[in-house]
Design an enzyme around this catalytic site. Structure first.
Site, PDB file in Angstrom:
ATOM      1  N   GLU A 126       7.840  -0.960  14.877  1.00  0.00           N
ATOM      2  CA  GLU A 126       9.128  -0.592  14.294  1.00  0.00           C
ATOM      3  C   GLU A 126      10.168  -0.408  15.402  1.00  0.00           C
ATOM      4  OE1 GLU A 126       6.200   0.740  13.656  1.00  0.00           O
ATOM      5  OE2 GLU A 126       5.854   0.788  11.475  1.00  0.00           O
ATOM      6  N   ASP A 180       0.825  -1.216   0.000  1.00  0.00           N
ATOM      7  CA  ASP A 180       0.000   0.000   0.000  1.00  0.00           C
ATOM      8  C   ASP A 180       0.859   1.266   0.000  1.00  0.00           C
ATOM      9  OD1 ASP A 180       0.774  -0.375   2.588  1.00  0.00           O
ATOM     10  OD2 ASP A 180      -1.223  -0.282   3.458  1.00  0.00           O
TER      11      ASP A 180
END
Lengths: 213, 213
Positions: free
Chosen positions: A159, A74
């Protein structure tokens, strides 16, 4: 998955794909918002595991050369981005456009060093950087065999869960003209309209299901 | 436009841009649906005019080599597509995914020839092909100096208005494995969310306006 295999069949570069199922407890239940649990954790960790198994054969040799980047379908990527990450020593970082409900999120750079982060949400996170906003040298992955993504990390900390085991903020390498250029965008794709397709299918005249779209 | 200039500044290939204003009568008025009038007509015709002026200097020479393709920013292109169009003699055609409210639209091919079109709407149009679904050899453009897009064409007939002056259905060259592979998609882009950006801007902490996104 079958879809991934078909995508890689069409790629103009060499690909290697694995089928890794999302564990049931991580799956999205009916009615869950799509951000309830981090997605793709097992898949990315399997990628790291594969690299550690197959690329450390000749430690320090050419097999340690490479850059690890977690791309996603995406996002939209400028080809220039892949030039920027080429010289990564430890971890390269750069801005990501249209992400986090912001025009862009970006490391803030002073004197060539990352000193903070421009983000709309919880700037206190150790590394408030989108998955598309960093690349790691293969050497660093191999020399830190336990670093991986933590599927139990709270929202927005996925992350960080990898990066805090690899690097400090001070060691981040700003790319894209000291993080002033946006070379990757979290564009997503508009849900396609299919009204005529459905009407034709009802008449038995729909598109050929054998054609991959 | 300023935006186009900035995009081309970032391109990794040579670009040449022109600023061409949309004539007032063609502009979208408040409340018009976005398909009321064909868009980009003057701009594409100016591109054709430029090619005819600058590339016919040495007729038949190397300056006539080239392929003309009308790309657009709401499509996604496989790099393979640009290989497919390389050998265009007159007009190459191929499927386009997610267009016309269909899974895909495509020329129908029999014995290596285009014999009709798979489309959800007015299949009787001379060339029911999306702008992203064909490429024309520069030679053909130069040898048909009057062929251009007709801004007065009814909805869905813009591509036909150019192509009917250049080629017959029988002459179309099917690419992408006889039009069985989709290599371009009318993806469009999801409208980005900007809630946090707006909140930060209200506090004077918004993203740097100098950073192009």
């Amino acid at each position: 998955s079958k879809k991934t295999q078909k995508l890689s069949d069409r790629a103009t570069f060499t690909t290697l794909t694995f089928e890794i199922f999302t564990p049931f407890v991580m799956s999205r239940s009916r009615g869950d918002p799509n951000w309830l649990k981090p997605r793709g954790v097992e898949q990315r960790n399997e990628g790291l595991r594969w690299l550690r198994e197959h690329r450390r054969a000749s430690l320090g040799g050419a097999s340690e050369q490479g850059i690890v980047y977690f791309a996603d379908d995406d996002n939209t990527y400028s080809l220039q981005l892949f030039q920027e990450m080429r010289n990564t020593q430890k971890v390269s970082v750069w801005p990501v456009g249209l992400v986090g409900s912001m025009k862009y999120e970006s490391p803030m750079v002073k004197g060539g060093k990352v000193v903070g982060f421009h983000t709309g949400w919880r700037p206190s996170r150790p590394f408030p950087i989108d998955m598309a906003g960093f690349a790691v040298s293969l050497h660093l992955i191999l020399s830190h065999p336990d670093a991986c993504f933590d599927g139990d990390a709270p929202q927005g900390f996925l992350e960080s869960s990898l990066l805090h085991g690899l690097v400090t903020m001070d060691e981040l390498e700003p790319r894209a003209d000291n993080c002033t250029k946006v070379l990757v965008w979290h564009t997503r794709t508009e849900k396609p309209k299919m009204k005529r397709e459905e009407a034709l299918q009802a008449q038995g005249l729909g598109s050929d299901p054998a054609v991959e779209v």
